[in-house]
Every structure is written in C-alpha cells, then in structure tokens.
Write a protein that holds these residues in place. Sequence first.
Motif, PDB file in Angstrom:
ATOM      1  N   THR A 119       0.816  -1.230   0.000  1.00  0.00           N
ATOM      2  CA  THR A 119       0.000   0.000   0.000  1.00  0.00           C
ATOM      3  C   THR A 119       0.845   1.274   0.000  1.00  0.00           C
ATOM      4  O   THR A 119       0.312   2.364  -0.183  1.00  0.00           O
ATOM      5  N   GLU A 120       2.147   1.130   0.204  1.00  0.00           N
ATOM      6  CA  GLU A 120       2.984   2.332   0.226  1.00  0.00           C
ATOM      7  C   GLU A 120       3.145   2.882  -1.194  1.00  0.00           C
ATOM      8  O   GLU A 120       3.531   2.136  -2.101  1.00  0.00           O
ATOM      9  N   ILE A 121       2.845   4.154  -1.373  1.00  0.00           N
ATOM     10  CA  ILE A 121       2.862   4.754  -2.705  1.00  0.00           C
ATOM     11  C   ILE A 121       4.226   5.373  -3.017  1.00  0.00           C
ATOM     12  O   ILE A 121       4.767   6.156  -2.238  1.00  0.00           O
ATOM     13  N   ARG A 122       4.794   4.963  -4.161  1.00  0.00           N
ATOM     14  CA  ARG A 122       6.004   5.623  -4.687  1.00  0.00           C
ATOM     15  C   ARG A 122       5.642   6.158  -6.061  1.00  0.00           C
ATOM     16  O   ARG A 122       5.449   5.388  -7.005  1.00  0.00           O
ATOM     17  N   LEU A 123       5.537   7.467  -6.191  1.00  0.00           N
ATOM     18  CA  LEU A 123       5.051   8.094  -7.428  1.00  0.00           C
ATOM     19  C   LEU A 123       6.092   8.136  -8.526  1.00  0.00           C
ATOM     20  O   LEU A 123       7.265   8.403  -8.259  1.00  0.00           O
ATOM     21  N   ASP A 124       5.665   7.881  -9.752  1.00  0.00           N
ATOM     22  CA  ASP A 124       6.485   8.197 -10.920  1.00  0.00           C
ATOM     23  C   ASP A 124       6.107   9.618 -11.338  1.00  0.00           C
ATOM     24  O   ASP A 124       5.045   9.855 -11.895  1.00  0.00           O
ATOM     25  N   ASP A 125       7.007  10.560 -11.039  1.00  0.00           N
ATOM     26  CA  ASP A 125       6.680  11.979 -11.236  1.00  0.00           C
ATOM     27  C   ASP A 125       6.408  12.327 -12.695  1.00  0.00           C
ATOM     28  O   ASP A 125       5.746  13.315 -13.000  1.00  0.00           O
ATOM     29  N   ASP A 126       6.936  11.521 -13.617  1.00  0.00           N
ATOM     30  CA  ASP A 126       6.675  11.810 -15.034  1.00  0.00           C
ATOM     31  C   ASP A 126       5.215  11.562 -15.389  1.00  0.00           C
ATOM     32  O   ASP A 126       4.696  12.136 -16.341  1.00  0.00           O
ATOM     33  N   GLU A 127       4.559  10.660 -14.659  1.00  0.00           N
ATOM     34  CA  GLU A 127       3.210  10.236 -15.032  1.00  0.00           C
ATOM     35  C   GLU A 127       2.130  10.857 -14.147  1.00  0.00           C
ATOM     36  O   GLU A 127       1.055  11.193 -14.620  1.00  0.00           O
ATOM     37  N   LEU A 128       2.419  10.937 -12.853  1.00  0.00           N
ATOM     38  CA  LEU A 128       1.405  11.380 -11.895  1.00  0.00           C
ATOM     39  C   LEU A 128       1.968  12.486 -11.021  1.00  0.00           C
ATOM     40  O   LEU A 128       3.136  12.453 -10.649  1.00  0.00           O
ATOM     41  N   GLU A 129       1.103  13.465 -10.668  1.00  0.00           N
ATOM     42  CA  GLU A 129       1.600  14.450  -9.717  1.00  0.00           C
ATOM     43  C   GLU A 129       1.063  14.180  -8.312  1.00  0.00           C
ATOM     44  O   GLU A 129       1.541  14.772  -7.355  1.00  0.00           O
ATOM     45  N   GLU A 130       0.112  13.244  -8.211  1.00  0.00           N
ATOM     46  CA  GLU A 130      -0.404  12.873  -6.897  1.00  0.00           C
ATOM     47  C   GLU A 130      -1.122  11.537  -7.011  1.00  0.00           C
ATOM     48  O   GLU A 130      -1.683  11.218  -8.063  1.00  0.00           O
ATOM     49  N   ALA A 131      -1.105  10.758  -5.951  1.00  0.00           N
ATOM     50  CA  ALA A 131      -1.919   9.536  -5.874  1.00  0.00           C
ATOM     51  C   ALA A 131      -2.161   9.280  -4.411  1.00  0.00           C
ATOM     52  O   ALA A 131      -1.271   9.484  -3.577  1.00  0.00           O
ATOM     53  N   ARG A 132      -3.369   8.878  -4.075  1.00  0.00           N
ATOM     54  CA  ARG A 132      -3.622   8.511  -2.681  1.00  0.00           C
ATOM     55  C   ARG A 132      -4.811   7.551  -2.568  1.00  0.00           C
ATOM     56  O   ARG A 132      -5.577   7.372  -3.501  1.00  0.00           O
ATOM     57  N   TRP A 133      -4.910   6.923  -1.391  1.00  0.00           N
ATOM     58  CA  TRP A 133      -5.986   5.977  -1.118  1.00  0.00           C
ATOM     59  C   TRP A 133      -7.216   6.725  -0.649  1.00  0.00           C
ATOM     60  O   TRP A 133      -7.117   7.630   0.174  1.00  0.00           O
ATOM     61  N   PHE A 134      -8.394   6.290  -1.131  1.00  0.00           N
ATOM     62  CA  PHE A 134      -9.674   6.867  -0.714  1.00  0.00           C
ATOM     63  C   PHE A 134     -10.530   5.767  -0.106  1.00  0.00           C
ATOM     64  O   PHE A 134     -10.581   4.652  -0.630  1.00  0.00           O
ATOM     65  N   THR A 135     -11.231   6.080   0.995  1.00  0.00           N
ATOM     66  CA  THR A 135     -12.160   5.104   1.576  1.00  0.00           C
ATOM     67  C   THR A 135     -13.459   5.102   0.770  1.00  0.00           C
ATOM     68  O   THR A 135     -13.741   6.021   0.009  1.00  0.00           O
ATOM     69  N   LYS A 136     -14.259   4.054   0.983  1.00  0.00           N
ATOM     70  CA  LYS A 136     -15.556   3.984   0.321  1.00  0.00           C
ATOM     71  C   LYS A 136     -16.434   5.172   0.725  1.00  0.00           C
ATOM     72  O   LYS A 136     -17.161   5.717  -0.099  1.00  0.00           O
ATOM     73  N   ASP A 137     -16.366   5.555   1.992  1.00  0.00           N
ATOM     74  CA  ASP A 137     -17.144   6.716   2.437  1.00  0.00           C
ATOM     75  C   ASP A 137     -16.754   7.957   1.647  1.00  0.00           C
ATOM     76  O   ASP A 137     -17.616   8.748   1.247  1.00  0.00           O
ATOM     77  N   GLU A 138     -15.461   8.136   1.429  1.00  0.00           N
ATOM     78  CA  GLU A 138     -15.017   9.302   0.656  1.00  0.00           C
ATOM     79  C   GLU A 138     -15.546   9.243  -0.773  1.00  0.00           C
ATOM     80  O   GLU A 138     -15.964  10.254  -1.337  1.00  0.00           O
ATOM     81  N   ILE A 139     -15.528   8.040  -1.366  1.00  0.00           N
ATOM     82  CA  ILE A 139     -16.020   7.903  -2.750  1.00  0.00           C
ATOM     83  C   ILE A 139     -17.530   8.153  -2.805  1.00  0.00           C
ATOM     84  O   ILE A 139     -18.023   8.801  -3.735  1.00  0.00           O
ATOM     85  N   HIS A 140     -18.278   7.691  -1.793  1.00  0.00           N
ATOM     86  CA  HIS A 140     -19.709   8.003  -1.747  1.00  0.00           C
ATOM     87  C   HIS A 140     -19.900   9.520  -1.692  1.00  0.00           C
ATOM     88  O   HIS A 140     -20.778  10.065  -2.362  1.00  0.00           O
ATOM     89  N   ALA A 141     -19.079  10.176  -0.904  1.00  0.00           N
ATOM     90  CA  ALA A 141     -19.175  11.645  -0.809  1.00  0.00           C
ATOM     91  C   ALA A 141     -18.828  12.293  -2.153  1.00  0.00           C
ATOM     92  O   ALA A 141     -19.470  13.267  -2.567  1.00  0.00           O
ATOM     93  N   VAL A 142     -17.828  11.728  -2.861  1.00  0.00           N
ATOM     94  CA  VAL A 142     -17.469  12.251  -4.184  1.00  0.00           C
ATOM     95  C   VAL A 142     -18.686  12.192  -5.109  1.00  0.00           C
ATOM     96  O   VAL A 142     -19.025  13.171  -5.785  1.00  0.00           O
ATOM     97  N   PHE A 143     -19.388  11.053  -5.117  1.00  0.00           N
ATOM     98  CA  PHE A 143     -20.567  10.923  -5.980  1.00  0.00           C
ATOM     99  C   PHE A 143     -21.690  11.859  -5.527  1.00  0.00           C
ATOM    100  O   PHE A 143     -22.481  12.319  -6.350  1.00  0.00           O
ATOM    101  N   ALA A 144     -21.759  12.131  -4.242  1.00  0.00           N
ATOM    102  CA  ALA A 144     -22.792  13.038  -3.731  1.00  0.00           C
ATOM    103  C   ALA A 144     -22.416  14.498  -3.991  1.00  0.00           C
ATOM    104  O   ALA A 144     -23.199  15.404  -3.711  1.00  0.00           O
ATOM    105  N   GLY A 145     -21.199  14.716  -4.541  1.00  0.00           N
ATOM    106  CA  GLY A 145     -20.808  16.086  -4.883  1.00  0.00           C
ATOM    107  C   GLY A 145     -20.159  16.841  -3.743  1.00  0.00           C
ATOM    108  O   GLY A 145     -19.879  18.030  -3.864  1.00  0.00           O
TER     109      GLY A 145
END
Lengths: 269, 269
Positions: free
Chosen positions: B220-246
């Motif tokens: 689960t430890e994230i090591r970013l490839d800076d050429d491809e991504l400027e950020e990446a992180r884990w989201f919980t299901k609750d957070e994703i439900h909130a994303v869909f709720a706007g």
Amino acid sequence: MRRDPQAVFAARMHPGARWLPFDQLKPLIDDDRLGWIRRSDLADEALEIFLGLDDGMPRFAAAMSAEGLDGEARDVRAAAMTLSPADAAIAAHGRSLVDWHQRHGFCANCGAMTALAKAGYARSCGGCGAEHFPRTDPVVIMLALDGDRCLLGRQPQFPKGFMSALAGFVEPGESIDEAVRRELHEEAGIRIGRVAHVASQPWPFPSSLMIGAFAEAETTEIRLDDDELEEARWFTKDEIHAVFAGNGPVNAPPPMAIAWTLLRTWADN
Amino acid sequence: MRRDPQAVFAARMHPGARWLPFDQLKPLIDDDRLGWIRRSDLADEALEIFLGLDDGMPRFAAAMSAEGLDGEARDVRAAAMTLSPADAAIAAHGRSLVDWHQRHGFCANCGAMTALAKAGYARSCGGCGAEHFPRTDPVVIMLALDGDRCLLGRQPQFPKGFMSALAGFVEPGESIDEAVRRELHEEAGIRIGRVAHVASQPWPFPSSLMIGAFAEAETTEIRLDDDELEEARWFTKDEIHAVFAGNGPVNAPPPMAIAWTLLRTWADN
C-alpha cells in the motif's frame, strides 16, 4: 529506462549485456535455448531493440544475419514447441518488434523516412516529427455456450481435423462485449446474451492481444459466413473431454493457445 | 457490406442514405442532434466512410467543410454532453476513422501514397500493395483495491480537483493482467495480486479501447512516478460516496468515462 538514452547506452556497455539475433524474423536458437550473443558478435548494422533486464542483465533483440554464429535461425512458432515458455515469450515478443520496425520505415502522416527511437519502442519521423508506436491489435476469441454445449469452428486455413473457438478483431468504436456479440452473429448467426471475460494473452503474429471470453448463446441455429468459416458445430462437454484425451472427433488447440484455456476452463467446470 | 464495392455503391444511391460532415474533425451538430445531410449537399471532394445501416438506411461520415450547412461543427467531447449516448458514439466513432485516414495518407512500409479502401475501413498502398487498417489501442484502467480503500491519481494535465483511476497502454508482448500489474507498479509502486476484469469501452480520442479492471493491492505504500502522476492517494468507500454526492475531497470522473463505472461498481458493493 527506454525514455533515457544514457541509461540505454550504459546498458549496452554492461558486461552482462546480451543480444538475440533475428535473421529474417527468425531468432537464433542453440540446442533448444535462445542463442544470446555478446556485443563482440553483434553486426555493425544491426537494428537493436532493448527488451528489458533479466536479473539485472540487459537484453536486446538484434535484426542481423545469423551466419557464422552458433545455432540456427528458426521460425518462432515451430521453436516454441521446444523452448521454455519464458524463452518462447521473449522470442515472440522480439520478433514482433523487429517485424514492426522493418515494416515502418516511413511516416504514415507525411511519407518521410522514420528512425528508431526510445530504444526500439517508437519510431520518429524526420519530416513532420510524428512519433509512431508499435501497435497491439485486440482480438476477441470466444466460446459460445449453450448449456452443456460449446461452439467450435474451422477456418479454411486450419490444419485438417482441427477446430477452435471463433475469433475476430475488435473494431474501432466497439467494446469487447460488442465485438464478441458481433463476431458470433456475423460468422455463425448466433445471438449472444451475457459475455464473461476469462483471460488474455499476447499473440505476437504479428501483434495481437487475444482476449478470451465465454458467451451465452440465446439462439443455437448456425448460419455460416462462408468467407470466414468452412464449418461450425456444437460440441458436448463429453466430446471436449474426449478431444483432450486424444480420442475426440476433432483435434484440440495446443496448450499455448488461449482457445485451449477457454476449452479447458469450461470443460473442467 | 464493406468488402463488396457494389453494395456500398448501391448504399450511396439509396434515397435514405445520409452523411455526417466532419469539418476539421468536428461533426456537424444541429440543435443537439447529429446534422445528417443528403447526397445533394455532399461536397465533391469529401472523403467518405461507410458507418453502417440505421434501420436499413445507409449512414456515412464525410470529411468536408460544414460551411453553408444548417447547424454548427462542434468538438465531439463537448457535444457528447448534450447528444444522446447513441449519437455521441456515432460522432466519436466517425471522428476516429476520419482522423485515422487523414493521418495515414502514406504507406509505412514503402512511403508511397495510400488510397481509401473497403468503404473506409482500410487504406491500400499504390506502391507495395500493403493494406493498412485503423488501429485500436488497448488501454488498461484500473482501481487498485486495499480492502475498504481504492487508489486514485492525478495526471498533470487533469482539470483542477480531479482524480481518477490509473491507466496506461497495454504494451506489445503483455497480457491485460500483466499490463495492470506493470502500470500500478511503475506509476505508484504498488504490488498487485489478483486482477478482475470489470468492463470495457471504446474511447476514440484518437483510438483507444479502455479495459477496466479491479486490482488487489498486496502493498500500500505509494512511490510516485513523477513523469506520469503528480499525486496519488488511497480513498475510503465513504469518501467515494461523498465524491458521488458532490461533496467529496475530489471531483468524480464523468458518467461517460469507464473510471466512473469502476468507482460506482466498487462503491456500491
């Protein structure tokens, strides 16, 4: 590494670096193993493609004559029967890339000459600057299922006595499921309901990605497209078990083919 | 029909035949509907591509100026918001084929000029005779899953506040599952176990086939490839439900994107 010319240059100088010669697309095979050569045996004019690291050791494909080297340049598909699966995959992958380079010396956009770039994973145009990448053509290959029966067909160019799962290219604008439904309808007149993804594998002859699926038949009457198939019929699970036992009504696809995986997975469940 | 020049000729003469003009790759849109025109409005020099039959009526794409026609040439992706899904798919598919023809006027094998063939589903070379087909590039897009959490990332070119599933081209020689594992490892340093296919869809900008998957994270430890991504992180299901709720921490992908399907499928299960 491919994006970093200095890293690839350093890899070429690594004492453990090895090259696999491809002569007329045939890899050098020495005693049922890949015929890796050292830099000192590399032809000056060889086209070189970086394949990756094997245990930290750089590996390249090299399009060049195999004359005077130990071993023999052999057809990849014939050699795959005796090579290890890992070596067979390397040989097929290298062949696919060499083939692509040799057939893409010119820019489709402007007609100017192109040059190898990104250690062999691209070609760039000297005229308009367009970058070209090797293509990978998605192909669906699917077993239409009607309860205890599955559909196999025979393309005119198949060896005698051989039948296999139906297959076809995914067309622009389609999903995988849509391609499965269209192909089974076009080639055999079967209407399909649910589609289930099973597995995929590269098939680099020249550059396919085979995507294997099960497809639930909603109709069973076969209407053949004579241009594509010369025969198609339903087989029971018992018949497929007999095919695998070597005494069935047809010959089974070889284990390296994804059609084998589809048939085996279905018959064993 | 595409293989039969006489059938395509007859289709062009059909009184119900219609053409969709593409001006600089932008389809003609009239009042939130596709701006189909009759043969009398077709420009003489238009490049024509047979799209298929709609209720028995032949449909073509036509690369030509839209000047003087009713409606307005509009960007496909912008227009997709107001067109019906079926019309949006036709517009995107037509644009993809027109674009391919316009960038493939020359033979990659010999550099000679190519001409439209098979009613627009191929180009053939006047020099060496090679046939060229539109390419479809398989792309994996996947949600790495760690129990109740999923991984989203941000490419530098994404709109502000927007994150999505990670994605990348399937490379020559790889299976779909191998591509999923390689991409997540290269871009985010995550090791993946099991991969499950979810759905696929064409994404003709210019010519991708998006293959959506779930990928079980073993690390689960994230090591970013800076050429491809400027950020990446884990989201919980609750957070994703909130994303869909706007009211989530980021913006969700639009419903037409397969990343939306991946997130929705995961969050609702």
